[in-house]
Scaffold this active site. Structure first.
Site, mmCIF file in Angstrom:
data_model
loop_
_atom_site.group_PDB
_atom_site.id
_atom_site.type_symbol
_atom_site.label_atom_id
_atom_site.label_comp_id
_atom_site.label_asym_id
_atom_site.label_seq_id
_atom_site.Cartn_x
_atom_site.Cartn_y
_atom_site.Cartn_z
ATOM 1 N N SER A 234 -31.500 -27.988 54.111
ATOM 2 C CA SER A 234 -31.627 -28.060 55.565
ATOM 3 C C SER A 234 -31.555 -26.717 56.264
ATOM 4 C CB SER A 234 -30.544 -28.978 56.137
ATOM 5 O OG SER A 234 -29.248 -28.481 55.838
ATOM 6 N N HIS B 170 -34.035 -34.482 53.974
ATOM 7 C CA HIS B 170 -34.999 -33.680 54.727
ATOM 8 C C HIS B 170 -36.395 -33.694 54.105
ATOM 9 C CE1 HIS B 170 -32.178 -31.911 57.635
ATOM 10 N NE2 HIS B 170 -31.311 -32.033 56.657
ATOM 11 N N LYS C 84 -33.446 -38.764 60.217
ATOM 12 C CA LYS C 84 -34.459 -37.703 60.297
ATOM 13 C C LYS C 84 -35.827 -38.344 60.566
ATOM 14 C CE LYS C 84 -31.228 -34.724 59.115
ATOM 15 N NZ LYS C 84 -30.005 -35.527 59.142
#
Length: 394
Positions: A185, A213, A244
């Site tokens: 990240s 991610h 996300k």
């Protein structure tokens, strides 16, 4: 009451920020206007630090699914699934996730943080060994602490270093749990999962990959980096989050392990945390369907990432990984990074400020998260705001 000495270091940082008149960790977004814009201090601001990778927070179908579930089943579950029982939607989402990844089963957690906390602490315990990448997320470190297992760190993205440390374990290597991330990240760099899978196979160990991610961003239908690199079948446990690409809250683990359902009973964060409310479950199921059917969203996200990465690179900034949903600008000095972040906010762009010890290499950085919902004009405006900092420094 006297001051808690454990909080003195944190208080010193807050006082330093107050002296500068900058508060990067207490930003209030007064109003959300869209997936990519909000009002901050009364100013229309481009949101480039929200992890809203596919921009699904305002998706009409997702909102409608949440509204229907809210009206039908109320606002919350008021307890854990172990104590209060599972709603039908909880299990339906787990079936959806398992099918999406082509895995045998899934467990849904109340947050992505708890997915790592719950899985690691259930899979290993006192006397066991966990091998983790040195740049692992805080939730992975905390899961290791909760487990009581012996933790061995290996150099970031270095499969050879992992193998060397595994050999030192001797026969115990077969019982080790290896934990890595797909995309990291801070810098947006990708793990060499094929290399890690080969190490896992060599020693007969267990491999867990956090795709927080990379889910929705990479791979066929957004199944993540393990899928993109062709090693999804070699990963024993895939952990991820709904916060996300799916634009919501919650976490999950998918696996072919026949023990996955039993792990629920060994996972304290799962057993003792209130389950996700019906509206969150329904919205996540709809977002997952949208993700599976929307190749155009991933293409738009990649185009935006390449546009931002190229634009910032042309301005001479030092960047992290190649173009990805995470575009990191390396600044170095913490004070300069603070002022840079504040300058961007005053110029209508919100990004994430990251400072040591949370950052790799002890270097401060500004982290941009790109969304499929960003327009080309917004990407250019972000670049222009960064360019204005160069002029302000001159």
């Amino acid at each position: 009451m006297r001051e808690n000495p454990r909080l003195q270091a944190v208080q010193a940082v807050r006082q330093e920020l107050a002296t500068l008149g900058i508060d990067p960790f207490g930003v209030q977004i007064d109003r959300i206007l869209s997936p990519t814009e909000g009002l901050i201090h009364g100013r229309r601001t481009i949101l480039a630090g929200t992890n809203n990778y596919l921009g699904l927070t305002f998706d009409p179908g997702t909102i409608a699914a949440a509204r229907d579930a809210l009206e039908a089943a109320g606002t919350g579950t008021t307890g854990s699934r172990m104590a209060n029982g599972s709603y039908a939607g909880h299990r339906e989402l787990e079936v959806d996730l398992a099918a999406f990844y082509g895995k045998r089963d899934a467990i849904v957690f109340s947050t992505g943080y708890q997915a790592n906390l719950g899985m690691i602490s259930a899979l290993v315990g006192t006397g066991d060994v966990v091998m983790i990448d040195a740049d692992s997320h805080a939730s992975i470190y905390d899961g290791c602490r909760l487990s009581g297992a012996n933790v061995i760190r290996f150099r970031h993205n270095d499969a050879a270093d992992l193998a060397k440390r595994m050999r030192r374990l001797g026969d115990d290597a077969a019982n080790a749990l290896i934990v890595v991330e797909g995309v990291y990240s801070m810098l947006g760099d990708r793990a060499p999962l094929g290399d890690f899978a080969r190490v896992k196979q060599e020693f007969g160990a267990t491999l867990m990959v956090d795709e927080a991610h990379s889910m929705g961003v990479l791979g066929s239908k957004g199944r993540g980096l393990a899928d993109e690199q062709g090693v999804l079948a070699d990963v024993d446990y895939v952990v991820g989050t709904f916060s996300k690409s799916l634009g919501n809250t919650g976490g999950f683990c998918v696996s072919d392990s026949p023990d996955l359902d039993v792990l629920r009973y060994a996972s304290r964060p799962y057993v003792f945390t209130a389950s996700l409310p019906p509206a969150t479950i329904a919205a996540t199921r709809q977002a997952l369907r949208t993700l599976a059917a929307a190749d155009d969203l991933r293409l738009r996200l990649q185009n935006n990432a390449e546009r931002l990465h190229a634009g910032l690179g042309a301005l001479g900034f030092r960047l992290g990984a190649p173009a990805n949903a995470v575009v990191a600008v390396l600044v170095g000095d913490k004070l300069e990074a603070l002022r840079f972040w504040d300058h961007l906010l005053k110029h209508g762009v919100y990004v994430n400020l990251m400072v040591p010890p949370a950052t790799p290499g002890g270097e401060s950085l500004l982290r941009c998260s790109v969304s499929a919902a960003h327009t080309p004009g917004q990407i250019d405006a972000i670049c222009a705001a960064f360019a204005s900092w160069t002029g302000a420094k001159a």
